[in-house]
Design a protein around this motif. Sequence first.
Motif, PDB file in Angstrom:
ATOM      1  N   PRO A   1     -38.646  17.892  28.071  1.00 50.98           N
ATOM      2  CA  PRO A   1     -37.398  17.110  28.045  1.00 50.98           C
ATOM      3  C   PRO A   1     -37.605  15.626  28.338  1.00 50.98           C
ATOM      4  CG  PRO A   1     -37.097  19.165  29.264  1.00 50.98           C
ATOM      5  CD  PRO A   1     -38.566  19.008  29.029  1.00 50.98           C
ATOM      6  N   LYS A   2     -38.754  15.271  28.923  1.00 48.28           N
ATOM      7  CA  LYS A   2     -39.037  13.876  29.255  1.00 48.28           C
ATOM      8  C   LYS A   2     -39.817  13.173  28.147  1.00 48.28           C
ATOM      9  CE  LYS A   2     -39.387  15.434  34.038  1.00 48.28           C
ATOM     10  NZ  LYS A   2     -40.270  15.603  35.217  1.00 48.28           N
ATOM     11  N   THR A   3     -40.042  13.893  27.040  1.00 48.79           N
ATOM     12  CA  THR A   3     -40.857  13.369  25.955  1.00 48.79           C
ATOM     13  C   THR A   3     -40.004  12.620  24.933  1.00 48.79           C
ATOM     14  OG1 THR A   3     -42.383  15.228  26.209  1.00 48.79           O
ATOM     15  CG2 THR A   3     -42.516  13.992  24.157  1.00 48.79           C
ATOM     16  N   SER A   4     -40.500  11.492  24.467  1.00 50.80           N
ATOM     17  CA  SER A   4     -39.782  10.687  23.484  1.00 50.80           C
ATOM     18  C   SER A   4     -39.604  11.436  22.172  1.00 50.80           C
ATOM     19  CB  SER A   4     -40.550   9.383  23.221  1.00 50.80           C
ATOM     20  OG  SER A   4     -40.044   8.713  22.079  1.00 50.80           O
ATOM     21  N   GLY A   5     -38.475  11.223  21.526  1.00 53.11           N
ATOM     22  CA  GLY A   5     -38.224  11.837  20.229  1.00 53.11           C
ATOM     23  C   GLY A   5     -39.113  11.289  19.126  1.00 53.11           C
TER      24      GLY A   5
ATOM     25  N   LYS B   1     -41.991  19.181   6.308  1.00 57.59           N
ATOM     26  CA  LYS B   1     -41.619  17.832   5.878  1.00 57.59           C
ATOM     27  C   LYS B   1     -40.364  17.357   6.593  1.00 57.59           C
ATOM     28  CE  LYS B   1     -40.706  15.028   1.775  1.00 57.59           C
ATOM     29  NZ  LYS B   1     -40.618  15.011   0.303  1.00 57.59           N
ATOM     30  N   ASN B   2     -39.361  18.232   6.680  1.00 56.64           N
ATOM     31  CA  ASN B   2     -38.117  17.867   7.346  1.00 56.64           C
ATOM     32  C   ASN B   2     -38.347  17.600   8.830  1.00 56.64           C
ATOM     33  OD1 ASN B   2     -36.627  18.089   5.012  1.00 56.64           O
ATOM     34  ND2 ASN B   2     -36.049  20.220   5.380  1.00 56.64           N
ATOM     35  N   TYR B   3     -39.206  18.417   9.453  1.00 62.30           N
ATOM     36  CA  TYR B   3     -39.491  18.214  10.880  1.00 62.30           C
ATOM     37  C   TYR B   3     -40.200  16.888  11.094  1.00 62.30           C
ATOM     38  CZ  TYR B   3     -41.408  18.787  15.531  1.00 62.30           C
ATOM     39  OH  TYR B   3     -41.753  18.579  16.839  1.00 62.30           O
ATOM     40  N   TYR B   4     -41.133  16.600  10.223  1.00 64.65           N
ATOM     41  CA  TYR B   4     -41.895  15.354  10.349  1.00 64.65           C
ATOM     42  C   TYR B   4     -40.975  14.140  10.249  1.00 64.65           C
ATOM     43  CZ  TYR B   4     -45.658  11.977   9.620  1.00 64.65           C
ATOM     44  OH  TYR B   4     -46.504  10.903   9.752  1.00 64.65           O
ATOM     45  N   ASN B   5     -39.985  14.230   9.387  1.00 64.14           N
ATOM     46  CA  ASN B   5     -39.070  13.116   9.162  1.00 64.14           C
ATOM     47  C   ASN B   5     -37.771  13.232   9.968  1.00 64.14           C
ATOM     48  OD1 ASN B   5     -40.720  11.804   7.186  1.00 64.14           O
ATOM     49  ND2 ASN B   5     -40.122  13.396   5.733  1.00 64.14           N
TER      50      ASN B   5
ATOM     51  N   LEU C   1     -32.470  13.519  17.343  1.00 57.85           N
ATOM     52  CA  LEU C   1     -32.335  14.965  17.166  1.00 57.85           C
ATOM     53  C   LEU C   1     -33.566  15.677  17.713  1.00 57.85           C
ATOM     54  CD1 LEU C   1     -30.824  17.406  16.059  1.00 57.85           C
ATOM     55  CD2 LEU C   1     -31.869  16.959  13.817  1.00 57.85           C
ATOM     56  N   ARG C   2     -34.754  15.121  17.415  1.00 59.56           N
ATOM     57  CA  ARG C   2     -35.983  15.723  17.926  1.00 59.56           C
ATOM     58  C   ARG C   2     -35.997  15.717  19.451  1.00 59.56           C
ATOM     59  NH1 ARG C   2     -39.447  12.735  15.584  1.00 59.56           N
ATOM     60  NH2 ARG C   2     -39.890  14.002  13.760  1.00 59.56           N
ATOM     61  N   LYS C   3     -35.504  14.648  20.053  1.00 60.00           N
ATOM     62  CA  LYS C   3     -35.423  14.552  21.509  1.00 60.00           C
ATOM     63  C   LYS C   3     -34.540  15.655  22.077  1.00 60.00           C
ATOM     64  CE  LYS C   3     -35.344  12.750  25.700  1.00 60.00           C
ATOM     65  NZ  LYS C   3     -36.504  12.833  26.608  1.00 60.00           N
ATOM     66  N   ARG C   4     -33.409  15.912  21.424  1.00 62.62           N
ATOM     67  CA  ARG C   4     -32.515  16.980  21.894  1.00 62.62           C
ATOM     68  C   ARG C   4     -33.188  18.342  21.809  1.00 62.62           C
ATOM     69  NH1 ARG C   4     -28.541  13.908  19.122  1.00 62.62           N
ATOM     70  NH2 ARG C   4     -28.503  15.342  17.353  1.00 62.62           N
ATOM     71  N   HIS C   5     -33.949  18.567  20.733  1.00 63.96           N
ATOM     72  CA  HIS C   5     -34.657  19.838  20.588  1.00 63.96           C
ATOM     73  C   HIS C   5     -35.762  19.966  21.638  1.00 63.96           C
ATOM     74  CE1 HIS C   5     -32.577  21.411  17.190  1.00 63.96           C
ATOM     75  NE2 HIS C   5     -32.845  20.369  16.416  1.00 63.96           N
ATOM     76  N   TYR C   6     -36.450  18.881  21.918  1.00 65.34           N
ATOM     77  CA  TYR C   6     -37.451  18.914  22.985  1.00 65.34           C
ATOM     78  C   TYR C   6     -36.816  19.328  24.307  1.00 65.34           C
ATOM     79  CZ  TYR C   6     -41.049  16.498  20.196  1.00 65.34           C
ATOM     80  OH  TYR C   6     -41.991  16.170  19.248  1.00 65.34           O
ATOM     81  N   THR C   7     -35.634  18.779  24.580  1.00 60.22           N
ATOM     82  CA  THR C   7     -34.957  19.074  25.842  1.00 60.22           C
ATOM     83  C   THR C   7     -34.562  20.545  25.936  1.00 60.22           C
ATOM     84  OG1 THR C   7     -34.097  16.809  25.969  1.00 60.22           O
ATOM     85  CG2 THR C   7     -32.982  18.488  27.294  1.00 60.22           C
ATOM     86  N   VAL C   8     -33.895  21.046  24.889  1.00 60.48           N
ATOM     87  CA  VAL C   8     -33.442  22.443  24.896  1.00 60.48           C
ATOM     88  C   VAL C   8     -34.633  23.393  24.950  1.00 60.48           C
ATOM     89  CG1 VAL C   8     -32.230  24.225  23.585  1.00 60.48           C
ATOM     90  CG2 VAL C   8     -31.313  21.900  23.673  1.00 60.48           C
ATOM     91  N   PHE C   9     -35.646  23.134  24.107  1.00 56.40           N
ATOM     92  CA  PHE C   9     -36.801  24.031  24.060  1.00 56.40           C
ATOM     93  C   PHE C   9     -37.575  23.975  25.377  1.00 56.40           C
ATOM     94  CE2 PHE C   9     -40.956  25.461  22.178  1.00 56.40           C
ATOM     95  CZ  PHE C   9     -40.507  26.728  21.864  1.00 56.40           C
TER      96      PHE C   9
END
Length: 222
Positions: free
Chosen positions: A134-138, A157-161, A166-174
């Motif tokens: 959760p402390k990791t930059s998106g 491809k979609n994940y890379y882009n 949004l990626r930050k939010r997924h990092y937090t939840v996961f």
Amino acid sequence: MSNVKWKTLIITSLLCLAPILIGAYYYSELPEMVAIHFNFKGEPDSYMQKNYFVFLLPILMALLQVYLCYKNDVVNNGLKTPKVEYIFKSVIPLTSIIVYLLSMGITMGIQLDLRRIMLVFLGILFILIGNYMPKTSGYYRTKVMLNGNLTGLGFIKNYYNMDPDLRKRHYTVFGYILFIIGIIYLFSIFLNEVFTMYILIGTILIVLIYTVLIYFQMSKKA
């Protein structure tokens, strides 16, 4: 090449190779076939020829570590290193060492509770990853490229882009999910093998379900 964190790459790769020294020292005491896989009761059910186990297996793990470290550094292209990256880069070396020593010990007749040892290791690992994700930059991306190209898989491809927010939010939840799973793993050492099987299956299902949710969310954003 200038973005590759060579110090981390070299140290972690050498750690992958370190078990060779132990295997060579006890080489004469090892049988011709060494246990490399175990069932839920900690009983060996698959074996590897001694020379392959002692020498080839650590070399293969070191090569895999070099590849993943290199790819990760290239993908993130000089971004500030988050603490979670150091944990990711330590997974293969630590797993290699622990599994190598456990396989040797059990093969040589040492009584070890493999199930509990691995549950403690995985529990601590998940808690650490869950704490720092959760402390990791998106803008930080885990290794998502295949052979240097974004080919074949639309999800990759979609994940890379993906939008960094949004990626930050997924990092937090996961991260929260992994933290809770890690706590469950640690408590499960007091329970039986059947429960261990259930939580392992549950972990796989949770990761798969969450991956599907990410996929649909990315599809809506595309």
